[in-house]
Design a protein around this motif. Structure first.
Motif, mmCIF file in Angstrom:
data_model
loop_
_atom_site.group_PDB
_atom_site.id
_atom_site.type_symbol
_atom_site.label_atom_id
_atom_site.label_comp_id
_atom_site.label_asym_id
_atom_site.label_seq_id
_atom_site.Cartn_x
_atom_site.Cartn_y
_atom_site.Cartn_z
ATOM 1 N N GLY A 43 0.776 -1.085 -0.121
ATOM 2 C CA GLY A 43 0.079 0.012 -0.224
ATOM 3 C C GLY A 43 0.642 1.279 0.017
ATOM 4 O O GLY A 43 0.311 2.394 0.077
ATOM 5 N N GLN A 44 2.148 1.149 -0.098
ATOM 6 C CA GLN A 44 2.949 2.385 -0.275
ATOM 7 C C GLN A 44 3.312 2.705 -1.654
ATOM 8 O O GLN A 44 3.014 1.997 -2.615
ATOM 9 C CB GLN A 44 4.454 1.928 0.551
ATOM 10 N N ASP A 45 4.145 3.798 -1.702
ATOM 11 C CA ASP A 45 4.443 4.446 -3.100
ATOM 12 C C ASP A 45 3.344 4.592 -3.944
ATOM 13 O O ASP A 45 3.379 3.956 -5.138
ATOM 14 C CB ASP A 45 5.728 3.486 -3.617
ATOM 15 N N ARG A 46 2.304 5.340 -3.684
ATOM 16 C CA ARG A 46 1.361 5.372 -4.450
ATOM 17 C C ARG A 46 1.764 6.335 -5.561
ATOM 18 O O ARG A 46 2.156 7.477 -5.528
ATOM 19 C CB ARG A 46 -0.116 6.093 -3.719
ATOM 20 N N GLN A 47 1.060 5.843 -7.003
ATOM 21 C CA GLN A 47 1.353 6.662 -8.165
ATOM 22 C C GLN A 47 0.201 6.672 -9.007
ATOM 23 O O GLN A 47 -0.572 5.777 -9.073
ATOM 24 C CB GLN A 47 2.601 6.058 -8.942
ATOM 25 N N VAL A 48 -0.108 7.903 -9.679
ATOM 26 C CA VAL A 48 -0.928 8.053 -10.615
ATOM 27 C C VAL A 48 -0.462 7.725 -11.891
ATOM 28 O O VAL A 48 0.610 8.369 -12.315
ATOM 29 C CB VAL A 48 -1.726 9.418 -10.527
ATOM 30 N N ILE A 49 -1.249 6.757 -12.780
ATOM 31 C CA ILE A 49 -0.489 6.270 -13.937
ATOM 32 C C ILE A 49 -1.175 7.020 -15.259
ATOM 33 O O ILE A 49 -0.642 7.708 -15.993
ATOM 34 C CB ILE A 49 -0.602 4.968 -14.339
ATOM 35 N N LEU A 50 -2.487 7.342 -14.863
ATOM 36 C CA LEU A 50 -3.276 8.095 -15.917
ATOM 37 C C LEU A 50 -4.424 8.788 -15.223
ATOM 38 O O LEU A 50 -5.234 8.164 -14.608
ATOM 39 C CB LEU A 50 -3.688 7.213 -17.053
ATOM 40 N N SER A 51 -5.041 9.838 -15.895
ATOM 41 C CA SER A 51 -6.039 10.521 -15.143
ATOM 42 C C SER A 51 -6.803 11.549 -15.977
ATOM 43 O O SER A 51 -6.256 11.998 -16.930
ATOM 44 C CB SER A 51 -5.734 11.407 -13.865
ATOM 45 N N GLY A 52 -8.155 11.804 -15.700
ATOM 46 C CA GLY A 52 -8.673 12.761 -16.635
ATOM 47 C C GLY A 52 -10.148 12.235 -16.944
ATOM 48 O O GLY A 52 -10.119 11.044 -17.456
ATOM 49 N N ALA A 53 -11.352 12.977 -16.800
ATOM 50 C CA ALA A 53 -12.575 12.594 -17.272
ATOM 51 C C ALA A 53 -12.779 12.138 -18.453
ATOM 52 O O ALA A 53 -13.283 11.378 -19.105
ATOM 53 C CB ALA A 53 -13.634 13.414 -16.448
ATOM 54 N N ARG A 54 -11.957 13.153 -19.568
ATOM 55 C CA ARG A 54 -11.997 12.724 -20.754
ATOM 56 C C ARG A 54 -11.346 11.526 -21.383
ATOM 57 O O ARG A 54 -11.724 10.930 -22.297
ATOM 58 C CB ARG A 54 -11.117 14.075 -21.542
ATOM 59 N N GLU A 55 -10.084 11.106 -20.887
ATOM 60 C CA GLU A 55 -9.306 10.149 -21.305
ATOM 61 C C GLU A 55 -9.858 9.125 -20.605
ATOM 62 O O GLU A 55 -9.768 7.795 -21.036
ATOM 63 C CB GLU A 55 -7.771 10.286 -20.790
ATOM 64 N N LEU A 56 -10.451 9.033 -19.413
ATOM 65 C CA LEU A 56 -10.885 7.875 -18.406
ATOM 66 C C LEU A 56 -12.430 8.155 -17.975
ATOM 67 O O LEU A 56 -12.615 8.277 -16.734
ATOM 68 C CB LEU A 56 -9.910 7.752 -17.531
ATOM 69 N N PRO A 57 -13.317 8.171 -18.911
ATOM 70 C CA PRO A 57 -14.670 8.574 -18.460
ATOM 71 C C PRO A 57 -15.370 7.415 -17.584
ATOM 72 O O PRO A 57 -15.983 7.606 -16.623
ATOM 73 C CB PRO A 57 -15.632 8.609 -19.990
ATOM 74 N N HIS A 58 -14.945 6.076 -18.028
ATOM 75 C CA HIS A 58 -15.497 5.103 -17.156
ATOM 76 C C HIS A 58 -14.576 3.753 -17.388
ATOM 77 O O HIS A 58 -14.924 2.686 -17.800
ATOM 78 C CB HIS A 58 -16.879 4.390 -17.450
ATOM 79 N N PRO A 59 -13.396 3.965 -16.553
ATOM 80 C CA PRO A 59 -12.289 2.668 -16.725
ATOM 81 C C PRO A 59 -12.910 1.446 -16.175
ATOM 82 O O PRO A 59 -13.432 1.612 -14.936
ATOM 83 C CB PRO A 59 -10.948 3.266 -16.183
ATOM 84 N N PHE A 60 -12.645 0.343 -16.541
ATOM 85 C CA PHE A 60 -13.123 -0.983 -15.910
ATOM 86 C C PHE A 60 -11.991 -1.995 -15.776
ATOM 87 O O PHE A 60 -11.330 -1.918 -14.757
ATOM 88 C CB PHE A 60 -14.406 -1.369 -16.966
ATOM 89 N N GLY A 61 -11.985 -2.837 -16.774
ATOM 90 C CA GLY A 61 -10.810 -3.906 -16.733
ATOM 91 C C GLY A 61 -9.520 -3.411 -16.774
ATOM 92 O O GLY A 61 -9.217 -2.404 -17.300
ATOM 93 N N ILE A 62 -8.514 -4.162 -16.273
ATOM 94 C CA ILE A 62 -7.162 -3.605 -16.470
ATOM 95 C C ILE A 62 -6.238 -4.854 -16.245
ATOM 96 O O ILE A 62 -6.688 -5.928 -15.503
ATOM 97 C CB ILE A 62 -6.951 -2.809 -15.141
ATOM 98 N N VAL A 63 -5.118 -4.962 -16.997
ATOM 99 C CA VAL A 63 -4.143 -6.167 -16.924
ATOM 100 C C VAL A 63 -2.865 -5.526 -17.266
ATOM 101 O O VAL A 63 -2.482 -4.715 -18.041
ATOM 102 C CB VAL A 63 -4.650 -7.301 -17.810
ATOM 103 N N LEU A 64 -1.842 -6.103 -16.837
ATOM 104 C CA LEU A 64 -0.492 -5.904 -16.913
ATOM 105 C C LEU A 64 0.169 -6.874 -17.808
ATOM 106 O O LEU A 64 0.249 -7.968 -17.439
ATOM 107 C CB LEU A 64 0.054 -5.662 -15.807
ATOM 108 N N HIS A 65 0.976 -6.352 -18.834
ATOM 109 C CA HIS A 65 1.319 -7.348 -19.611
ATOM 110 C C HIS A 65 2.953 -6.726 -20.044
ATOM 111 O O HIS A 65 3.002 -5.633 -20.578
ATOM 112 C CB HIS A 65 0.826 -7.641 -21.011
#
Length: 236
Positions: A193-215
């Motif tokens: 729970g440490q070292d919190r970072q924002v990767i991407l933000s904004g209502a225009r870019e992310l109006p309703h983000p849902f699923g997510i996976v790292l590759h």
């Protein structure tokens, strides 16, 4: 990569510049939400929140079967734990986290207290941990061991509607990534729970983000309003 578009399950090849998606010919899919894949046996598992079922099939569309079809309210999140060959899922109506074998047998409740609209869930086999989002009255991300022990809150501040969650190795450390549809952000913390970072933000870019996976070094995510599968680099 595989993903759902509610009424179908699709796959896309990431090593091509064309990014052409192909429908996997599963039958009678009505509202597929939770999805995971075991590449050791080419088996896909998904939830259907209209039929309230948990399902399995091969990546070519064969061997489709319903594994669980009783006492489910809204099984939105699902993950496979490939080492023990178990499925774990969340249910935002019963407020349970349950598990079963790959064939649906030996179904049991893992957690049924202190949950309020659990949404997505991911198993981290190397660490033997589960992580899940909860967008109830106190939005948060929690974790526990695969047997339900050592439960703890990982993130509980500055969250509105945590949706998808994933975990992966970044450099030499394991990190969590999640999407927040209310805050219009994709964020990350280490597994403590440490070292919190924002990767991407904004209502225009992310109006309703849902699923997510790292590759590898790329984070792939879906957005319900944009109806798109997108990606962002987590390095540089």
């Amino acid at each position: 990569m595989v993903f759902t578009r509610r009424m179908d399950v699709r796959r896309i090849t990431l090593d091509s510049s064309n990014f052409i998606d192909v429908i996997i010919p599963f039958k009678n899919v009505e509202s597929a939400i939770g999805l995971d894949f075991d590449d050791t046996n080419n088996q896909l598992f998904w939830t259907d929140v209209t039929k309230d079922t948990i399902n399995r099939g091969s990546t070519d569309g064969s061997e489709q079967t319903v594994l669980v079809n009783s006492s489910l309210g809204s099984p939105a999140g699902l993950t496979v734990e490939w080492y023990s060959k178990k499925l774990y899922w969340t249910d935002a109506v019963t407020d349970f986290i349950e598990f079963a074998n790959y064939d649906g047998s030996q179904r049991a409740v893992l957690l049924n207290k202190g949950l309020d609209r659990p949404r997505d869930i991911v198993a981290d086999s190397p660490s033997g941990k589960l992580y899940w989002t909860d967008w109830g009255s106190v939005p948060k991300i929690e974790s526990c061991d695969l047997d339900g022990q050592n439960r703890k809150v990982v993130v509980s501040t500055n969250m509105l509607w945590p949706n998808g969650v994933t975990v992966g190795l970044v450099g030499t450390k394991r990190r969590l990534f999640w999407s927040d549809a209310g805050a219009h952000r994709i964020e990350s913390v280490d597994v403590n729970g440490q070292d919190r970072q924002v990767i991407l933000s904004g209502a225009r870019e992310l109006p309703h983000p849902f699923g997510i996976v790292l590759h590898e070094d790329l984070l792939y995510f879906t957005d319900w309003e944009l109806r798109a599968l997108q990606r962002v680099s987590i390095v540089g």
